[in-house]
Design a protein around this motif. Structure first.
Motif, short mmCIF file in Angstrom:
data_model
loop_
_atom_site.label_atom_id
_atom_site.label_comp_id
_atom_site.label_asym_id
_atom_site.label_seq_id
_atom_site.Cartn_x
_atom_site.Cartn_y
_atom_site.Cartn_z
N CYS A 299 7.57 7.69 6.03
CA CYS A 299 6.62 8.39 5.10
C CYS A 299 5.34 8.79 5.63
O CYS A 299 5.28 8.30 6.57
N THR A 301 2.20 10.04 7.49
CA THR A 301 1.88 10.52 8.75
C THR A 301 2.88 10.13 9.45
O THR A 301 3.39 10.91 10.68
N VAL A 345 10.16 4.85 10.88
CA VAL A 345 8.81 4.94 11.82
C VAL A 345 7.99 4.29 10.71
O VAL A 345 7.99 4.86 9.54
N GLN A 347 3.96 2.45 10.77
CA GLN A 347 2.85 1.81 11.30
C GLN A 347 2.86 0.34 10.83
O GLN A 347 2.80 -0.70 11.73
N SER A 348 2.99 0.11 9.69
CA SER A 348 2.70 -1.17 8.92
C SER A 348 3.99 -1.98 9.26
O SER A 348 3.76 -3.27 9.07
N LYS A 603 -3.55 0.94 2.66
CA LYS A 603 -2.99 1.30 4.15
C LYS A 603 -1.65 0.90 4.13
O LYS A 603 -0.77 1.54 4.83
O1 M6R Z 1 2.84 1.93 7.61
P1 M6R Z 1 3.56 3.42 7.58
O2 M6R Z 1 3.46 4.02 8.55
O3 M6R Z 1 5.00 3.10 6.93
O4 M6R Z 1 2.73 4.06 6.42
C1 M6R Z 1 3.41 5.48 5.90
C2 M6R Z 1 2.28 6.17 5.15
O5 M6R Z 1 2.02 5.54 3.94
C3 M6R Z 1 0.96 6.33 6.07
O6 M6R Z 1 1.21 7.13 7.04
C4 M6R Z 1 -0.08 7.36 5.43
O7 M6R Z 1 0.44 8.58 5.11
C5 M6R Z 1 -1.16 7.51 5.90
N1 M6R Z 1 -2.38 6.91 5.08
C6 M6R Z 1 -1.76 8.53 6.72
O8 M6R Z 1 -3.01 8.58 7.24
#
Ligand code: M6R
Length: 608
Positions: A299, A301, A345, A347-348, A603
Motif C-alpha cells: 500500500c 509508499t 512490502v 514498513q510497519s 502511521k
Molecule cells: O506500513 P506500510 O508500509 O504497510 O504502510 C503503507 C502505507 O500506509 C504508507 O506507505 C503510507 O502511504 C505513508 N504515509 C507514505 O508516506
C-alpha cells in the motif's frame, strides 16, 4: 492507528501512560483518554483532540493510582468526540476497556445487548465489548474476556481494567498488534515497542487470539482456549534515543538525514564486494529458477517502492513482475499459484490490506516473502520468509528512510535473482554490486548538495495549489513517491504522470507558474524527457529538474536543476528521491503544518 498503553507498578500511572501515548503519537489519532484504578475505583478522563487537550484536562487533578490504561483513538465508528473517545465502560462502570481495530458485527451485538437492557453512551463499535464482558462475567475476568473474544468478528487489540479484579490488566489481540513489556516490579502493555522502550527492552509479543493476564509482578499468557502458554522473551536492541528526534525539529527531517545510514544497514552482510548473499531467506536455487512470475503487493509508499522493484527486476532478471495495491489485490481473484513468488512490502508490518493479501497468497499456494521494517510484526511473523529493511524506527507518518530501504532491498533481491538465474554475466554483476555499495556515501552527498535549492524552492511551492511530477521508467516510479510525499504533508494537490502521457490529458492543466518536477535520470530516455520538459515549459510551467551531475543540457529548458551524483542509472532512484523527500518536508514546514502527523493520516493502517 490507535495506540494502546497500560501500566502496573509502584509509580503513579498517569504520567507514565501519558508519556507512553506521546511515544505512540506517530500512529495518528484524533482523541485520547486514560483510566486509572485505585483499589475498587476507576477514574476515566478522555478528550477529543490532541494529547495536550487531555493533559490540560488532568493538569489540576490527575487521576491517582498505580494501575492504568490509555488510548489514542483514530476515529472509525463515530466522530472524534469526548464521548466516543476511549476508554469505554459497561453499564455499571465496572469494566473499562481500550480497543484498537474494528468490530465488524458490532451492530448485531449491540442490538442484542440493547434488547437485554444495556444502555450505550457512545457511537463506537468498541463499547459493545465492555457490555459483553459485563454480561458474561462470572467471577473471572480472563474467562469472560476469552468468551467475549469468540463472539467478536473483526480485529482487536484490547486492554481491560475491572473494579472486580483490581491490580490487573487483561490484554488480548486479533489482527491488531499488542505487546507486553517486562519490567522489575512493574509491567507494561502497548501497541508498539517505542511506548516503553525507555523502561524496558524485553517484551512478549502477543500472537493472534493470545491473552495476557498482567499484574505488577506477574505475566501469565494463555491461548484462545484458555490454556497456559509459554513464549520467548523478545529483546529489542534499539535504545530509547534511537526512537527520539535526536536534535532535529521533526522526526521526518531526522529520518531523511538517517537515509545514508539506513542504506548502509540494509546492504550490510547482504552485499559485499563481488558478492550478493540472501541465504538468510530460505529460497532454494531450484525454487528461484522455477518461479514464472513475481507479484509485489503493498500500500501507499511501499507500493511505489514495488513499482521501482518491478522495473529493476524485469530489467536484470527478465522475469514478469506484477505490482498490486493490496486493497485491490485481495478482492481481484489474482492468478497466482505455487510457481509465483509473492513479495509483500510494509514498513510497519501491520497494514491490514497487505496482511490480508499475504494470507490470500499463501492460501493459493504461493510462497510469501515479506520486506518489512518491524521485527515481530504480524506480517513478519506470518510471511514464509522475511527480509528486514533495517531502517531503524520510523516515527513520522510520511515514510522516507523505510521507502529508500525498500527500494534498495529490491536492488539486492534483483541482483540475487539475476545471479541465481544467470541473467547477467559475472562481470556485469560485479560492476552492479560495486555501484550499489556506493549508495550510502552518495546519499550523504545528495542531501548536502540539494539542501539549499530545495529550501529555496519550498518557499515558492508553499504558495501553490497544484504540482506535477513527471518521469519515464524508474523515474516515473519515483515521481509517484515524490507526489505522494508532497501531497500527504503539505496538502498541495500533486499528481504523478509518466512523462509520455502528458499530452493525453494532463497537459491541459499546465499554465503559468504551475510547478513541475521533472526527473531525468534514465539516460537512455533522456532526450525523450527533454522533449516532455519542453512541452510543459512552453505552457508556462515552473520546472525543477532532477538529473545526474554533468547532464547540463537540461539547463536550457528548465528553471532549476538539482544534480545528483552519478551512479549506474538503474540505481538512481535511491538518490533522486532524497531531494523530493526534502522538498515535501520544507514545503510543509513553510506552510506551517504538522509535518510528522499530517491530518487524517495514521502511521500504521491496521484497519481495512
Ligand atoms: O506500513 P506500510 O508500509 O504497510 O504502510 C503503507 C502505507 O500506509 C504508507 O506507505 C503510507 O502511504 C505513508 N504515509 C507514505 O508516506
Amino acid at each position: 492507528m490507535c495506540g494502546i498503553v497500560g501500566y502496573l507498578g509502584e509509580k503513579e500511572a498517569t504520567p507514565i501512560l501519558i508519556e507512553g501515548l506521546e511515544r505512540l503519537e506517530y500512529r495518528g489519532y484524533d482523541s485520547a483518554g486514560i483510566a486509572v484504578s485505585v483499589e475498587d475505583e476507576i477514574d476515566v478522563v478522555k478528550k477529543a483532540g490532541k494529547l495536550k487537550v487531555l493533559k490540560e484536562a488532568i493538569s489540576e487533578n490527575p487521576p491517582a493510582g498505580k494501575v492504568g490504561i490509555g488510548h489514542t483513538r483514530w476515529a472509525t465508528h463515530g466522530s472524534p468526540s469526548d464521548l466516543n473517545s476511549h476508554p469505554h465502560s459497561d453499564c455499571t462502570g465496572d469494566f473499562v476497556i481500550v480497543h484498537n481495530g474494528i468490530i465488524e458485527n458490532f451492530q448485531q451485538l449491540k442490538d442484542e445487548l440493547v434488547d437485554k437492557g444495556h444502555s450505550f453512551r457512545s457511537e463506537t463499535d468498541t463499547e459493545v465489548i465492555a457490555h459483553l464482558i459485563e454480561e458474561n462475567y462470572q467471577g473471572k475476568l480472563r474467562e469472560a474476556v476469552l468468551k467475549v473474544a469468540r463472539m467478536l468478528e473483526g480485529s482487536y487489540a484490547l486492554a481491560i481494567l475491572s473494579k472486580r479484579e483490581p491490580g490487573k490488566i487483561i490484554a488480548i489481540r486479533r489482527d491488531s498488534p499488542l505487546i507486553v513489556g517486562i519490567g522489575e516490579d512493574e509491567n507494561y502493555i502497548a501497541s508498539d515497542i517505542p511506548a516503553f522502550l525507555q523502561y524496558t527492552n524485553q517484551f512478549y509479543i502477543l500472537d493472534d487470539e493470545e491473552l495476557a493476564e498482567v499484574t505488577r509482578d506477574n505475566i501469565s499468557l494463555y491461548d484462545a482456549a484458555g490454556n497456559r502458554i509459554e513464549k520467548d522473551v523478545f529483546v529489542v536492541n534499539w535504545d530509547a534515543e534511537m526512537a527520539e528526534k535526536g536534535g532535529y525539529e521533526h522526526f521526518m527531517l531526522k529520518e531523511i538525514h538517517e537515509e545514508p545510514d539506513a542504506i548502509r544497514r540494509v546492504l550490510s552482510n547482504r552485499v559485499t564486494p563481488g558478492n550478493v548473499d540472501l541465504s538468510e531467506i530460505n529460497l532454494s536455487s531450484e525454487e528461484i529458477r522455477n518461479y514464472d512470475k513475481i507479484h509485489i503487493v503493498a500500500c501507499g509508499t511501499a507500493s511505489y517502492a514495488g513499482i521501482m522493484g518491478k522495473y529493476v527486476i524485469e530489467e536484470l532478471v527478465r522475469m514478469p513482475v506484477e505490482v498490486d495495491i493490496a486493497s485491490e489485490f485481495r478482492y481481484r481473484q489474482p492468478l497466482i499459484d505455487e510457481n509465483s513468488l509473492v513479495i509483500v512490502v510494509s514498513q510497519s508490518g501491520e497494514t491490514a490490506d497487505t496482511l490480508a493479501s499475504l494470507r490470500l497468497a499463501q492460501k493459493k499456494g504461493a510462497k510469501v516473502l515479506a520486506f518489512t521494517n518491524v521485527t515481530g510484526s504480524s506480517i513478519a511473523r506470518e510471511a514464509d520468509e522475511v527480509l528486514y529493511l533495517q531502517a531503524g524506527p520510523e516515527i513520522a507518518v510520511a515514510s522516507t528512510k523505510a521507502y529508500i530501504n525498500m527500494v534498495v532491498a529490491f536492488y539486492i533481491l534483483a541482483l540475487y535473482l539475476a545471479k541465481v538465474r544467470s541473467t547477467v554475466t559475472e562481470d556485469r554483476l560485479y560492476e552492479l554490486i560495486e555501484e550499489v555499495l556506493r549508495l550510502p556515501k552518495l546519499a550523504t552527498e545528495t542531501i548536502e548538495k540539494s539542501l539549499e535549492l530545495v529550501k529555496e524552492r519550498a518557499r515558492v511551492y508553499k504558495l501553490q495549489d497544484n504540482a506535477f511530477f513527471i518521469g519515464r521508467n524508474i523515474d516515473f516510479a519515483l515521481s509517484l513517491e515524490g507526489a505522494l510525499k508532497l501531497k500527504e504533508i503539505s496538502y498541495i494537490h500533486a499528481e504523478a504522470y509518466p512523462a509520455g502521457e502528458l499530452k493525453h490529458g494532463p497537459l491541459a492543466l499546465i499554465e503559468d507558474g504551475v510547478p513541475v518536477v521533472a526527473i531525468a535520470t534514465r539516460l537512455s530516455l533522456y532526450d525523450k524527457m527533454l522533449s516532455n520538459i519542453k512541452e510543459v515549459k512552453a505552457r508556462g510551467a515552473d520546472v525543477l529538474a532532477i538529473t545526474f551531475e554533468g547532464e547540463t543540457e537540461v539547463e536550457k529548458s528548465v528553471d532549476h536543476v538539482i544534480y545528483i551524483p552519478r551512479i549506474n542509472e538503474l540505481f538512481s532512484g535511491a538518490l533522486a528521491i532524497i531531494p523530493m523527500h526534502l522538498l515535501a518536508y520544507y514545503t510543509s514546514l513553510e506552510r506551517g503544518y504538522d509535518v510528522d502527523q499530517p491530518r487524517n493520516l495514521a502511521k500504521s493502517v491496521t484497519v481495512e
